[in-house]
Write a protein that holds these residues in place. Sequence first.
Motif, PDB file in Angstrom:
ATOM      1  N   LYS A 149      29.346 -54.297  20.402  1.00 59.21           N
ATOM      2  CA  LYS A 149      29.791 -55.803  20.622  1.00 59.21           C
ATOM      3  C   LYS A 149      31.172 -55.857  20.297  1.00 59.21           C
ATOM      4  O   LYS A 149      31.705 -56.899  20.353  1.00 59.21           O
ATOM      5  CB  LYS A 149      28.742 -56.528  19.672  1.00 59.21           C
ATOM      6  N   ASP A 150      31.819 -55.051  19.496  1.00 60.67           N
ATOM      7  CA  ASP A 150      33.171 -55.269  18.744  1.00 60.67           C
ATOM      8  C   ASP A 150      33.858 -53.775  18.855  1.00 60.67           C
ATOM      9  O   ASP A 150      33.128 -52.670  18.821  1.00 60.67           O
ATOM     10  CB  ASP A 150      33.112 -56.101  17.776  1.00 60.67           C
TER      11      ASP A 150
ATOM     12  N   ASP B 155      36.276 -54.636  26.994  1.00 63.56           N
ATOM     13  CA  ASP B 155      37.036 -55.964  27.105  1.00 63.56           C
ATOM     14  C   ASP B 155      38.512 -55.904  26.523  1.00 63.56           C
ATOM     15  O   ASP B 155      38.703 -55.131  25.598  1.00 63.56           O
ATOM     16  CB  ASP B 155      36.075 -56.976  26.625  1.00 63.56           C
TER      17      ASP B 155
ATOM     18  N   VAL C 184      27.689 -61.178  29.106  1.00 63.97           N
ATOM     19  CA  VAL C 184      28.487 -60.498  29.850  1.00 63.97           C
ATOM     20  C   VAL C 184      28.007 -58.833  29.819  1.00 63.97           C
ATOM     21  O   VAL C 184      28.171 -58.280  30.557  1.00 63.97           O
ATOM     22  CB  VAL C 184      29.868 -60.693  29.932  1.00 63.97           C
ATOM     23  N   ARG C 185      27.965 -58.588  28.325  1.00 69.12           N
ATOM     24  CA  ARG C 185      27.727 -57.154  27.936  1.00 69.12           C
ATOM     25  C   ARG C 185      26.279 -56.707  28.628  1.00 69.12           C
ATOM     26  O   ARG C 185      26.246 -55.942  29.151  1.00 69.12           O
ATOM     27  CB  ARG C 185      27.653 -57.178  26.675  1.00 69.12           C
TER      28      ARG C 185
ATOM     29  N   GLU D  45      31.900 -54.955  24.674  1.00 67.60           N
ATOM     30  CA  GLU D  45      32.041 -56.686  25.272  1.00 67.60           C
ATOM     31  C   GLU D  45      31.487 -57.286  24.297  1.00 67.60           C
ATOM     32  O   GLU D  45      30.483 -57.284  23.690  1.00 67.60           O
ATOM     33  CB  GLU D  45      31.286 -56.630  26.583  1.00 67.60           C
ATOM     34  N   ASP D  46      32.428 -58.407  23.730  1.00 65.10           N
ATOM     35  CA  ASP D  46      31.932 -59.148  22.607  1.00 65.10           C
ATOM     36  C   ASP D  46      31.082 -60.162  23.075  1.00 65.10           C
ATOM     37  O   ASP D  46      30.317 -61.033  22.335  1.00 65.10           O
ATOM     38  CB  ASP D  46      33.207 -59.817  21.827  1.00 65.10           C
ATOM     39  N   ASP D  47      31.029 -60.668  24.349  1.00 64.79           N
ATOM     40  CA  ASP D  47      30.215 -61.681  24.984  1.00 64.79           C
ATOM     41  C   ASP D  47      29.049 -61.061  25.251  1.00 64.79           C
ATOM     42  O   ASP D  47      28.655 -60.348  26.210  1.00 64.79           O
ATOM     43  CB  ASP D  47      30.807 -62.353  26.212  1.00 64.79           C
TER      44      ASP D  47
END
Length: 119
Positions: free
Chosen positions: A35-36, A57, A16-17, A11-13
């Motif tokens: 993160k990516d 995501d 949210v992560r 999850e990049d946010d």
Amino acid sequence: MPDNHPLLVVEDDAIVRMLMVDVLDELGYQVVEAKDAEEALQVLGNPDKPLALMMTDVGLPDMDGKQLAGKARELRPLLPILFASGYADSFDVPEGMHMIGKPFSIDQLRDKVTSILAL
């Protein structure tokens, strides 16, 4: 009882992560964060790192979630994959993979992960 292998959360946010990791942790799961897609692929490419599931995501900055899932399946053909998306209604889930719509409740996440890991 949660599997003793960790779940990979992509999850990049950051907020949210963090929330997803906190929820899964409270439910008794170990979690590895990415993160990516690049970070996720480093984890997926490590044969010494067993994983129970990858939750990603759909919209990532460096690769979309479907592309990441395809690469994940090349590296780990049996790894269950769960997509998280705010656009779940318009997302075509690849065969053998799963979807949870954002926002989701703790109970929805628990039930979804539990049902996938029981397969």
